[in-house]
Design a protein around this motif. Structure first.
Motif, PDB file in Angstrom:
ATOM      1  N   VAL A 422       0.834  -1.197   0.000  1.00 54.67           N
ATOM      2  CA  VAL A 422       0.000   0.000   0.000  1.00 54.67           C
ATOM      3  C   VAL A 422       0.872   1.252   0.000  1.00 54.67           C
ATOM      4  CG1 VAL A 422      -1.935   1.164   1.121  1.00 54.67           C
ATOM      5  CG2 VAL A 422      -1.685  -1.318   1.329  1.00 54.67           C
ATOM      6  N   VAL A 423       1.916   1.239   0.814  1.00 50.16           N
ATOM      7  CA  VAL A 423       2.777   2.411   0.952  1.00 50.16           C
ATOM      8  C   VAL A 423       3.489   2.749  -0.351  1.00 50.16           C
ATOM      9  CG1 VAL A 423       4.850   3.310   2.104  1.00 50.16           C
ATOM     10  CG2 VAL A 423       3.132   2.046   3.422  1.00 50.16           C
ATOM     11  N   ARG A 424       4.072   1.742  -0.996  1.00 51.61           N
ATOM     12  CA  ARG A 424       4.926   2.003  -2.154  1.00 51.61           C
ATOM     13  C   ARG A 424       4.243   1.801  -3.502  1.00 51.61           C
ATOM     14  NH1 ARG A 424      10.718  -0.695  -0.164  1.00 51.61           N
ATOM     15  NH2 ARG A 424      10.922   0.587   1.737  1.00 51.61           N
ATOM     16  N   LYS A 425       3.173   0.991  -3.527  1.00 49.04           N
ATOM     17  CA  LYS A 425       2.506   0.686  -4.789  1.00 49.04           C
ATOM     18  C   LYS A 425       1.051   1.142  -4.821  1.00 49.04           C
ATOM     19  CE  LYS A 425       6.081  -1.320  -6.603  1.00 49.04           C
ATOM     20  NZ  LYS A 425       6.738  -0.790  -7.825  1.00 49.04           N
ATOM     21  N   GLN A 426       0.560   1.700  -3.735  1.00 45.16           N
ATOM     22  CA  GLN A 426      -0.833   2.112  -3.640  1.00 45.16           C
ATOM     23  C   GLN A 426      -1.765   0.982  -4.080  1.00 45.16           C
ATOM     24  OE1 GLN A 426      -1.775   5.968  -5.221  1.00 45.16           O
ATOM     25  NE2 GLN A 426      -0.114   6.987  -4.151  1.00 45.16           N
ATOM     26  N   GLY A 427      -1.406  -0.220  -3.666  1.00 42.29           N
ATOM     27  CA  GLY A 427      -2.178  -1.393  -4.040  1.00 42.29           C
ATOM     28  C   GLY A 427      -3.011  -1.917  -2.891  1.00 42.29           C
ATOM     29  N   PHE A 428      -3.464  -3.168  -3.044  1.00 45.64           N
ATOM     30  CA  PHE A 428      -4.280  -3.793  -2.008  1.00 45.64           C
ATOM     31  C   PHE A 428      -3.449  -4.805  -1.239  1.00 45.64           C
ATOM     32  CE2 PHE A 428      -6.899  -7.211  -0.335  1.00 45.64           C
ATOM     33  CZ  PHE A 428      -7.814  -6.485   0.423  1.00 45.64           C
ATOM     34  N   SER A 429      -3.603  -4.774   0.082  1.00 42.43           N
ATOM     35  CA  SER A 429      -2.942  -5.743   0.951  1.00 42.43           C
ATOM     36  C   SER A 429      -3.970  -6.283   1.929  1.00 42.43           C
ATOM     37  CB  SER A 429      -1.788  -5.076   1.709  1.00 42.43           C
ATOM     38  OG  SER A 429      -1.227  -5.972   2.637  1.00 42.43           O
ATOM     39  N   ASN A 430      -3.827  -7.540   2.301  1.00 45.20           N
ATOM     40  CA  ASN A 430      -4.831  -8.192   3.146  1.00 45.20           C
ATOM     41  C   ASN A 430      -4.448  -8.223   4.619  1.00 45.20           C
ATOM     42  OD1 ASN A 430      -2.729 -10.052   2.277  1.00 45.20           O
ATOM     43  ND2 ASN A 430      -3.885 -11.676   3.293  1.00 45.20           N
ATOM     44  N   ASP A 431      -3.670  -7.235   5.079  1.00 46.52           N
ATOM     45  CA  ASP A 431      -3.223  -7.290   6.472  1.00 46.52           C
ATOM     46  C   ASP A 431      -3.659  -6.094   7.311  1.00 46.52           C
ATOM     47  OD1 ASP A 431      -1.609  -5.440   5.252  1.00 46.52           O
ATOM     48  OD2 ASP A 431       0.268  -6.207   6.073  1.00 46.52           O
ATOM     49  N   HIS A 432      -4.744  -5.427   6.901  1.00 50.72           N
ATOM     50  CA  HIS A 432      -5.302  -4.358   7.734  1.00 50.72           C
ATOM     51  C   HIS A 432      -6.135  -4.973   8.854  1.00 50.72           C
ATOM     52  CE1 HIS A 432      -3.951  -1.374   4.848  1.00 50.72           C
ATOM     53  NE2 HIS A 432      -4.479  -2.109   3.890  1.00 50.72           N
ATOM     54  N   TRP A 433      -6.442  -4.167   9.856  1.00 49.80           N
ATOM     55  CA  TRP A 433      -7.195  -4.660  11.011  1.00 49.80           C
ATOM     56  C   TRP A 433      -8.649  -4.214  10.943  1.00 49.80           C
ATOM     57  CZ3 TRP A 433      -2.297  -2.577  11.332  1.00 49.80           C
ATOM     58  CH2 TRP A 433      -1.281  -3.443  11.771  1.00 49.80           C
ATOM     59  N   ASP A 434      -9.512  -5.086  11.419  1.00 51.02           N
ATOM     60  CA  ASP A 434     -10.936  -4.775  11.495  1.00 51.02           C
ATOM     61  C   ASP A 434     -11.321  -4.750  12.975  1.00 51.02           C
ATOM     62  OD1 ASP A 434     -13.570  -4.300  10.838  1.00 51.02           O
ATOM     63  OD2 ASP A 434     -14.054  -6.408  10.503  1.00 51.02           O
ATOM     64  N   VAL A 435     -11.063  -3.611  13.631  1.00 51.14           N
ATOM     65  CA  VAL A 435     -11.332  -3.467  15.059  1.00 51.14           C
ATOM     66  C   VAL A 435     -12.480  -2.486  15.236  1.00 51.14           C
ATOM     67  CG1 VAL A 435     -10.384  -2.828  17.311  1.00 51.14           C
ATOM     68  CG2 VAL A 435      -8.909  -3.897  15.592  1.00 51.14           C
ATOM     69  N   PRO A 436     -13.657  -2.951  15.651  1.00 48.03           N
ATOM     70  CA  PRO A 436     -14.810  -2.057  15.786  1.00 48.03           C
ATOM     71  C   PRO A 436     -14.500  -0.858  16.683  1.00 48.03           C
ATOM     72  CG  PRO A 436     -15.481  -4.348  16.051  1.00 48.03           C
ATOM     73  CD  PRO A 436     -13.984  -4.337  16.032  1.00 48.03           C
ATOM     74  N   GLY A 437     -14.835   0.316  16.190  1.00 50.29           N
ATOM     75  CA  GLY A 437     -14.682   1.514  16.993  1.00 50.29           C
ATOM     76  C   GLY A 437     -13.309   2.131  16.977  1.00 50.29           C
ATOM     77  N   ALA A 438     -12.302   1.411  16.476  1.00 50.03           N
ATOM     78  CA  ALA A 438     -10.943   1.932  16.529  1.00 50.03           C
ATOM     79  C   ALA A 438     -10.320   2.090  15.150  1.00 50.03           C
ATOM     80  CB  ALA A 438     -10.066   1.010  17.384  1.00 50.03           C
ATOM     81  N   LYS A 439     -11.091   1.851  14.104  1.00 53.98           N
ATOM     82  CA  LYS A 439     -10.500   1.913  12.771  1.00 53.98           C
ATOM     83  C   LYS A 439     -10.952   3.162  12.027  1.00 53.98           C
ATOM     84  CE  LYS A 439     -13.987  -0.978  10.484  1.00 53.98           C
ATOM     85  NZ  LYS A 439     -14.220  -2.164   9.650  1.00 53.98           N
ATOM     86  N   LEU A 440     -10.000   3.761  11.354  1.00 50.75           N
ATOM     87  CA  LEU A 440     -10.279   4.882  10.470  1.00 50.75           C
ATOM     88  C   LEU A 440     -10.416   4.394   9.037  1.00 50.75           C
ATOM     89  CD1 LEU A 440      -7.609   7.354  11.916  1.00 50.75           C
ATOM     90  CD2 LEU A 440      -9.986   7.061  12.642  1.00 50.75           C
ATOM     91  N   LEU A 441      -9.701   3.307   8.731  1.00 55.23           N
ATOM     92  CA  LEU A 441      -9.692   2.745   7.388  1.00 55.23           C
ATOM     93  C   LEU A 441     -10.664   1.575   7.296  1.00 55.23           C
ATOM     94  CD1 LEU A 441      -6.643   1.940   5.166  1.00 55.23           C
ATOM     95  CD2 LEU A 441      -8.226   0.107   5.750  1.00 55.23           C
ATOM     96  N   THR A 442     -11.430   1.532   6.221  1.00 48.43           N
ATOM     97  CA  THR A 442     -12.338   0.421   5.954  1.00 48.43           C
ATOM     98  C   THR A 442     -11.993  -0.181   4.602  1.00 48.43           C
ATOM     99  OG1 THR A 442     -14.110   1.487   7.201  1.00 48.43           O
ATOM    100  CG2 THR A 442     -14.748  -0.274   5.683  1.00 48.43           C
ATOM    101  N   VAL A 443     -11.884  -1.495   4.561  1.00 50.81           N
ATOM    102  CA  VAL A 443     -11.641  -2.184   3.286  1.00 50.81           C
ATOM    103  C   VAL A 443     -12.965  -2.325   2.548  1.00 50.81           C
ATOM    104  CG1 VAL A 443     -10.871  -4.319   2.196  1.00 50.81           C
ATOM    105  CG2 VAL A 443      -9.642  -3.427   4.183  1.00 50.81           C
ATOM    106  N   THR A 444     -13.063  -1.755   1.371  1.00 50.20           N
ATOM    107  CA  THR A 444     -14.284  -1.807   0.568  1.00 50.20           C
ATOM    108  C   THR A 444     -14.191  -2.818  -0.564  1.00 50.20           C
ATOM    109  OG1 THR A 444     -13.483   0.004  -0.830  1.00 50.20           O
ATOM    110  CG2 THR A 444     -14.832   0.599   1.087  1.00 50.20           C
ATOM    111  N   TYR A 445     -13.046  -3.465  -0.678  1.00 47.14           N
ATOM    112  CA  TYR A 445     -12.822  -4.415  -1.772  1.00 47.14           C
ATOM    113  C   TYR A 445     -13.438  -5.760  -1.393  1.00 47.14           C
ATOM    114  CZ  TYR A 445     -10.343  -6.959  -5.468  1.00 47.14           C
ATOM    115  OH  TYR A 445     -10.033  -7.720  -6.569  1.00 47.14           O
ATOM    116  N   GLY A 446     -14.720  -5.905  -1.649  1.00 42.61           N
ATOM    117  CA  GLY A 446     -15.454  -7.093  -1.246  1.00 42.61           C
ATOM    118  C   GLY A 446     -15.001  -8.369  -1.923  1.00 42.61           C
ATOM    119  N   ASP A 447     -14.421  -8.275  -3.149  1.00 48.65           N
ATOM    120  CA  ASP A 447     -13.995  -9.470  -3.875  1.00 48.65           C
ATOM    121  C   ASP A 447     -12.912 -10.241  -3.126  1.00 48.65           C
ATOM    122  OD1 ASP A 447     -15.758  -8.791  -5.829  1.00 48.65           O
ATOM    123  OD2 ASP A 447     -14.267  -8.051  -7.257  1.00 48.65           O
ATOM    124  N   ALA A 448     -12.233  -9.567  -2.201  1.00 49.72           N
ATOM    125  CA  ALA A 448     -11.173 -10.247  -1.451  1.00 49.72           C
ATOM    126  C   ALA A 448     -11.732 -11.298  -0.506  1.00 49.72           C
ATOM    127  CB  ALA A 448     -10.350  -9.223  -0.670  1.00 49.72           C
ATOM    128  N   GLY A 449     -13.010 -11.205  -0.173  1.00 49.50           N
ATOM    129  CA  GLY A 449     -13.644 -12.215   0.668  1.00 49.50           C
ATOM    130  C   GLY A 449     -12.973 -12.368   2.011  1.00 49.50           C
TER     131      GLY A 449
END
Length: 527
Positions: A422-449
């Protein structure tokens, strides 16, 4: 215990010339030395930090990047976990994201060390020779795990604690009350745990101060609570935050895990060395309890007692955030070391011996951290050459092997290497966190399942029972190949080659690491 009885500082001792460990030049040098382990690595190889850097990139460039907009949404919120995020965005616009992140992270150890030494100076009226035993804990388990918002908030908390003690000692409590309203909000915004720590530090020290003013132990606590009301405004922010979010709070009173956290306070790379280092500090604390010339500061001992109770009560997971109790442990050890003092008259021969031992311990630990992080940086530099084979906007599924040998002592520093996609290629990575109430970023790429969030990036050998990682075979079978351009295997455990037989290997790295181009790669993403 006679040290529980109030006793004024030895004014005759205070008038004598300062020893070498108290000199300003020496203290400044020691504080600067805490930055050394982070000087060489281009990107600080702290476990979770690389994943956080992916979020920083989205915060910076989402508005102008069509690639990032395919995968993510970002919304700023007032939450108690914003420290580095708030600092890195404006600084990155000046010097770049990676340089900004390194600069902010490299400031955390000296800020923490400076706050600890200031607090010790205020409590003991001079710097005790054992104070340097506390400083290696700035590179404790929590920091090397990459909990950077938390670590920054604790740095602020200790600096604020030094100011709290000084203003209290000078009797400027009204000024202190006025100053600590905004200070408490700043620390809470950095990370809520730091604000909680500041509250515990302030309450414990104020309780002892009220006792020394003649109020007695029974009445000292309510008076201390009243004095700490200036730290209360973030309670309103906390209530609003939790009402708008969820997250589980679980795993209470797990004594086996808590004991493990105590022994792992300096966990880095070498199990025996790290355990022995904790044992050394335990031995120093025991020496302070039994040696006729040594004792403990009542103020810092009571602080240690309050923090120990908090550690015992805290669950492992709070509001979905893991390792809640573990994060406190390095600071317990640090406060224990800072509490050590001489009784009535300083034994200069013993003091010098302790000062030399403390300096040696500090230098050995800092040297070991420097070597360890340099080794990690060298390994990551090799692994990150895989990014040269990826185009901008690449959709990458990273599977990082986690060793399971006796829960594997070395830190899992490559766990979130995918964040640099993400940092260098502005791409998609599957290692973000899904912590309710504490996340600013949301993954919208549903195809990743199933491969949208952490821990889909962590894999293990099927024989391993490590709960935070999945067996590598099923993860390779479940990978939606048409949703990704690349599969990046980092330090993978053994797997069936047939599971990647239809993929094109475009890069090979150390320890079986490999980058595969998937059949479903977008035509415009062909390398």
């Amino acid at each position: 215990m006679d040290w529980m009885v109030a006793s004024p500082p030895n004014t005759a001792a205070l008038r004598r010339s300062k020893q070498w460990w108290e000199r300003r030049w020496f203290v400044a040098l020691v504080i600067l030395l805490t930055t050394v382990p982070l000087l060489y690595p281009p990107v600080p190889p702290l476990v979770d930090l690389l994943g956080h850097m992916g979020r920083y990139r989205v915060a910076l460039d989402l508005q102008d990047s069509a690639s990032l907009q395919r995968f993510y949404a970002f919304q700023w919120k007032i939450v108690g976990n914003l420290g580095v995020d708030l600092l890195v965005v404006p600084l990155a616009k000046l010097i770049g994201l990676e340089a900004a992140t390194k600069l902010i992270v490299i400031a955390i150890p000296p800020l923490t060390a400076g706050g600890m030494l200031w607090a010790a100076r205020e409590v003991h009226y001079r710097l005790p020779p054992t104070a340097l035993f506390a400083l290696p804990f700035v590179y404790g388990h929590h920091f090397l795990f990459g909990f950077v918002n938390f670590a920054l908030s604790m740095a602020f908390a200790f600096v604020a604690f030094g100011l709290w003690l000084r203003l209290g000692r000078l009797g400027k409590t009204r000024l202190r009350a006025a100053l600590f309203v905004p200070i408490s909000i700043l620390v809470w915004l950095t990370h809520a745990f730091g604000w909680g720590m500041l509250g515990l530090l302030a309450f414990a020290s104020e309780t002892v101060r009220q006792h020394d003013k003649g109020k007695g132990w029974l009445m000292s606590a309510p008076h201390a609570a009243f004095e700490c009301l200036s730290l209360a405004p973030p309670v309103l922010l906390m209530i609003a935050w939790r009402e708008s979010s969820g997250g589980n709070t679980v795993d209470w009173f797990n004594w086996e895990i808590k004991w493990r956290w105590i022994t792992m306070a300096l966990r880095d790379r070498w199990r025996t060395f790290d355990l022995a280092s904790v044992a050394v500090t335990g031995g120093v604390f025991l020496l302070a309890l039994i040696h006729p010339r040594l004792t403990l500061s009542r103020m810092l001992f009571f602080t240690l007692l309050v923090l120990s109770i908090a550690f015992a009560i805290l669950p492992r997971i709070i509001f979905g955030s893991a390792y809640a109790d573990m994060r406190l442990v390095p600071y317990l050890w640090a406060v224990a070391m800072l509490a050590i003092r001489f009784r009535e008259k300083t034994d200069l021969r013993l003091a010098r011996m302790l000062a030399v031992a403390a300096l040696a311990f500090f230098l050995v630990r800092i040297g070991a951290n420097t070597w360890s992080l340099a080794l990690a940086a060298h390994e990551q530099r090799q692994l990150l050459t895989a990014l040269d084979r990826m185009p901008q906007g690449a959709r990458v599924a990273s599977l990082v092997g986690i060793s399971c040998r006796e829960r594997s002592w070395p830190m899992w520093r490559n766990s979130h290497l995918g964040g640099l996609v993400v940092v260098r290629k502005q791409g998609f990575s599957n290692d973000h966190w899904d912590v309710p109430g504490a996340k600013l970023l949301t993954v919208t790429y549903g195809d990743a399942g199933l491969f949208r969030y952490d821990p889909s990036n962590l894999v293990r050998d099927p024989a391993c029972r490590l709960g935070s990682a999945h067996p590598i075979g099923p993860m390779l079978r479940l990978l939606p190949a048409d949703a990704f351009d690349y599969l990046w295997l980092v330090d993978p455990p053994a797997y069936d080659p047939a599971l990647v037989a239809g993929y094109q290997k475009v890069w090979a790295g150390p320890n079986g690491s490999a980058l595969y181009r998937l059949p479903g790669a977008d035509a415009n993403n062909a390398s």
